[in-house]
Design an enzyme around this catalytic site. Sequence first.
Site, PDB file in Angstrom:
ATOM      1  N   GLU A  45       2.878  20.318   7.784  1.00  0.00           N
ATOM      2  CA  GLU A  45       2.537  18.925   7.480  1.00  0.00           C
ATOM      3  C   GLU A  45       1.236  18.467   8.110  1.00  0.00           C
ATOM      4  O   GLU A  45       0.481  17.696   7.510  1.00  0.00           O
ATOM      5  CB  GLU A  45       3.674  17.982   7.888  1.00  0.00           C
TER       6      GLU A  45
ATOM      7  N   HIS B  87      16.222  12.499   7.794  1.00  0.00           N
ATOM      8  CA  HIS B  87      15.834  12.479   6.375  1.00  0.00           C
ATOM      9  C   HIS B  87      16.123  11.121   5.731  1.00  0.00           C
ATOM     10  O   HIS B  87      16.370  11.056   4.533  1.00  0.00           O
ATOM     11  CB  HIS B  87      16.573  13.564   5.579  1.00  0.00           C
TER      12      HIS B  87
HETATM   13  C1  LIG Z   1       8.954  19.390   8.832  1.00  0.00           C
HETATM   14  C2  LIG Z   1       9.705  19.675   7.595  1.00  0.00           C
HETATM   15  N1  LIG Z   1       9.042  19.921   6.451  1.00  0.00           N
HETATM   16  C3  LIG Z   1       9.699  20.144   5.309  1.00  0.00           C
HETATM   17  C4  LIG Z   1      11.062  20.124   5.283  1.00  0.00           C
HETATM   18  C5  LIG Z   1      11.805  20.313   3.978  1.00  0.00           C
HETATM   19  N2  LIG Z   1      12.426  21.630   3.989  1.00  0.00           N
HETATM   20  C6  LIG Z   1      13.691  21.796   4.384  1.00  0.00           C
HETATM   21  S1  LIG Z   1      14.124  23.380   4.427  1.00  0.00           S
HETATM   22  C7  LIG Z   1      12.630  23.873   3.864  1.00  0.00           C
HETATM   23  C8  LIG Z   1      12.355  25.319   3.648  1.00  0.00           C
HETATM   24  C9  LIG Z   1      12.531  26.096   4.896  1.00  0.00           C
HETATM   25  O1  LIG Z   1      12.289  27.421   4.630  1.00  0.00           O
HETATM   26  P1  LIG Z   1      12.652  28.522   5.677  1.00  0.00           P
HETATM   27  O2  LIG Z   1      12.082  28.166   7.003  1.00  0.00           O
HETATM   28  O3  LIG Z   1      12.271  29.812   5.101  1.00  0.00           O
HETATM   29  O4  LIG Z   1      14.238  28.409   5.814  1.00  0.00           O
HETATM   30  P2  LIG Z   1      15.329  28.687   4.675  1.00  0.00           P
HETATM   31  O5  LIG Z   1      15.556  27.408   3.959  1.00  0.00           O
HETATM   32  O6  LIG Z   1      14.826  29.751   3.791  1.00  0.00           O
HETATM   33  O7  LIG Z   1      16.541  29.089   5.429  1.00  0.00           O
HETATM   34  C10 LIG Z   1      11.796  22.784   3.667  1.00  0.00           C
HETATM   35  C11 LIG Z   1      10.424  22.849   3.175  1.00  0.00           C
HETATM   36  C12 LIG Z   1      11.732  19.840   6.481  1.00  0.00           C
HETATM   37  N3  LIG Z   1      13.049  19.749   6.533  1.00  0.00           N
HETATM   38  N4  LIG Z   1      11.045  19.640   7.623  1.00  0.00           N
END
Ligand SMILES: Cc1ncc(C[n+]2csc(CCOP(=O)(O)OP(=O)(O)O)c2C)c(N)n1
Lengths: 333, 326
Positions: A69, A138
């Site tokens: 971000e 959220h």
């Molecule tokens: C700071 C932040 N940015 C974006 C999100 C939205 N978000 C939630 S999970 C996710 C993907 C995370 O990917 P990863 O770290 O690979 O974990 P996975 O979901 O694959 O277990 C995103 C973009 C968030 N929760 N927090």
Amino acid sequence: MPEKTMRDAINEALHQAMEQDESVFVIGEDVAGCSGSAGDVGAVGGVFGVTGGIYHRWPDRCIDTPISESAIVGAAAGAALVGMRPVAEIMFADFIGVCMDQIVNQMAKFRYMFGGKSRCPAVIRFSSGGGFSAAGQHSQAMYQVMTSFPGLKVVVPSNAYDAKGLMLSAIQDDDPVLFFEPKILYQETSDVPDEMYTIPFGEANFVREGDDVTVVAFGQMVPKAAAVIDALAEEGISCDLIDPRTTSPLDENAILESVQATGRLVIVDEAPPRCGLTADIAGLAADKAFSSLKAPIKQVSAPHSPTPFSPELEAAYLPDADKISAAVKATLA
Amino acid sequence: MAIAKETLLHAYRTMRTIREFEERVNAEIMNGQIPGFTHLYTGQEANAVGVCAHLDKSDTIISTHRGHGHCIAKGAEVSGMMKELFGSSEGLCKGKGGSMHVADIDKGILGANGIVAGGPPISVGSALAAKIRKNGKVAVSFSGDGSVNQGTCFEAMNMAVVLQAPAVFVIENNYYSEHTSINYAVGCDDLKARTEAFGFPVFVADGADFFAVHEAAGKAIAHARAGNGPAGVFAEQGRYHGHFVGDPQAYRAAGELEDLRENHCPLKNFRARMAETGELSDAELDAIDAEVMAEIEQSVTDAKAAARPTAEQVTEDVYIQYTATA
Ligand SMILES: Cc1ncc(C[n+]2csc(CCOP(=O)(O)OP(=O)(O)O)c2C)c(N)n1
Ligand SMILES: [Mg+2]
């Protein structure tokens, strides 16, 4: 006029702005979607669908990013500083916590610190607010916090029509604009013209007009307050309902003129109360319309607490019709 | 090195518990019983269990939005978790946090976390405390392939090296962050090398294989416990569900999901290995399956009957003590 959802209205504004001006681009996490995958790149269009279809028309101007971000906001600020008009998406307003420096210490202050010699026409979009049982990280409104920073313009639409006109204004604006989309309203519809139009910043909308009480509400509280006011009309209570639409700049005149006429003021916002918009507007009225007031000002907000998860708790947390109605009646007691 | 029978039984039971918990949660979401945003761990069970097998109660973990598996593996009570997901005031977090914030500090579970890469810096703090106290504890942070691109993750990794803190960074590569492929979001070709460039060793494992994760995590945790500073584990294994329940998964290749479920299942692999070595019998494993099913069923029954929170509870637990003077 065609009915459109707030989601589609903002999407249409983005398409039209991109059509008209090649310096406009969108950037953020999954604004295209599926990048680098074996699947259908562009199929997502933002997790709330607001940037849907843009990648397919302008693949070079619809840019997926890693989860970063600070870099997203910084990149938008930097591109804007050299003349582009980025529209960056931060998926949830809560994630301002991650990129606060780039917003507050960087983009907000360029122009002032550089002696008026720069422009930063970036728009940062956020989904905002509660109502989804999405808990403490959220669900926050956040626009009330950002309103306190000089150098930022802050927009909070409450319906699809306003959202389109305000987004087109935001993109044309030469200052940095934070655009908070109450996510509970994405599916709500109103009449939205197909053509481009703008709604000026700092111009409140009178959603209802009445004589007894002035109600000022923000974002998702506007339709809630409107429903309450319609019900109160049956009881013979008539209210002005003012939706400022932009919290910075704020249409002080609209609020003060209404308060001078009614003598009573209720302010409704979904965020917690301390240093928030309800206190801000109450302060404005106390300062500049004190002699018109016939009753104490009433503030309706969430309590001084994070947003809870459980639906029952969140229902008790967010201002509801009963609380708004009670506040209006209290000013008449 | 052979793994003790007790450990094997516990590992299988825990993986099965996570699997059945998640599949049931999925069903209850479809039924409209569980509110909010929920991310399922199905498929990745061996990561959490292989790592937590090396931890005791006072070692800490910190988790992610996809946290149910980590919490169960570290000993969180299934019934308390289920109640939490249902939003009951009897839930582990009194219905205040829900799926994305399950925590049990007494068990060393510093919380699931709704902010991607919110956890690693906090875990460094727990590791630092262990270093100052010289108590031989380690702090494990789980985070995804998407989290590694967040500044907080970089900062935590570097600072853990600078402070020589016993922090273990477990990166779970399920190949996607929401809808974006790791091939896109990680700019370099070699994430292991990028991570090791911070100055700590990273041990890679096939996350469909409990024994591989167990071995890799064993090395990383031993490294940190011995006072050699941080270490990393990369566990590679796809998730079986969408990012969230209802995700259309337009990013998947044709046949990808079927292949994952068919050929990359930590539970199947575990059972195949046991059949091969004869360490655990089918009957023993079947008995565990039946017990776990019953436990999950009971947890849902209990969650549905559990007390609902009331309005006064909204403002409880914001502070320990908070008195404004008049
Ligand atoms: C700071 C932040 N940015 C974006 C999100 C939205 N978000 C939630 S999970 C996710 C993907 C995370 O990917 P990863 O770290 O690979 O974990 P996975 O979901 O694959 O277990 C995103 C973009 C968030 N929760 N927090
Ligand atoms: Mg991932």
